[in-house]
Design an enzyme around this catalytic site. Structure first.
Site, short mmCIF file in Angstrom:
data_model
loop_
_atom_site.label_atom_id
_atom_site.label_comp_id
_atom_site.label_asym_id
_atom_site.label_seq_id
_atom_site.Cartn_x
_atom_site.Cartn_y
_atom_site.Cartn_z
CE LYS A 46 -2.87 -2.49 3.31
NZ LYS A 46 -2.68 -3.19 4.34
CD GLU A 100 9.63 -0.38 -5.17
OE1 GLU A 100 8.94 -0.43 -4.16
OE2 GLU A 100 10.24 -1.33 -5.51
CG ASP A 104 15.87 -0.57 3.47
OD1 ASP A 104 16.79 0.45 3.84
OD2 ASP A 104 15.33 -1.14 4.45
#
Ligand code: IMP
Ligand code: MG
Length: 179
Positions: A46, A100, A104
């Protein structure tokens, strides 16, 4: 004016004004690159939805949007994910921009890139709101990014802590005691 930050918040990294201004700049870069060609924006549910909608509204080229959802394989190594909800439509011969919230370690992005590349888009690029390169484990090509961030857990603008704080209009560092 924004109301007081929730108690779990340590400090604000980027204000609402900074986020909005930067998204406009990146939208201009994207518009320049695709020059009026229709672009398919694909976001993962989400977290990236908030960024996708703001970016889409700032773009002046024709855009289509689609979503997918992923979930981790239970008990598996980091980065092992599967598609929990697939795209509605094929992307063959389309210019695709993967949206995005944060890149990470890079595991999730690499999985998504491989999955989408296998469907023969005309082109495939990545646009991320946040990039934390200090934690990168697998290299992925980030074509557009709004902000590089330090090695701290952040929330807001779609990013959550235990599903909370996605709706904050700024990007904030969570108190280290919280997480
Ligand atoms: P990856 O490590 O690059 O595979 O990132 C995986 C996912 O972890 C991201 O898409 C986010 O949903 C989540 N994530 C990573 N860092 C943060 C953070 O600082 N705040 C909130 N979610 C994060
Ligand atoms: Mg999350």
């Amino acid at each position: 004016m924004a109301s007081a930050a929730p108690p779990d918040i340590d400090r604000i990294l980027f204000t609402e004004e900074q986020v909005t201004a930067r998204i406009r700049e990146v939208a201009a870069e994207i518009g320049e690159k695709y020059r009026g060609r229709p672009l398919k924006l694909i976001a993962v549910l989400k977290g990236a939805v908030f960024f996708l909608t703001e970016l889409a509204r700032a773009l002046e080229i024709p855009v289509k949007i689609d979503f997918l959802a992923i979930s981790p394989f239970r008990g598996s190594a980091p980065g092992m994910v599967r598609i929990a909800k697939d795209l509605d439509d094929p992307i063959q011969d389309e210019d695709v921009l993967l949206i995005e919230d944060i890149v990470d370690t890079g595991f999730t992005t690499r999985f998504l890139l491989q999955t989408l590349a296998g469907r023969a888009p005309r082109s495939l690029a990545i646009c991320t709101l946040l990039d934390r390169t200090v934690r990168r484990i697998v290299q992925v090509p980030v074509d557009f990014r709004c902000f590089e961030i330090p090695d701290r857990f952040v929330v807001g603008c779609g990013l959550d802590y235990q599903q909370l704080y996605r709706n904050l209009r700024y990007i904030a560092v969570l108190h280290p005691e919280v997480r």
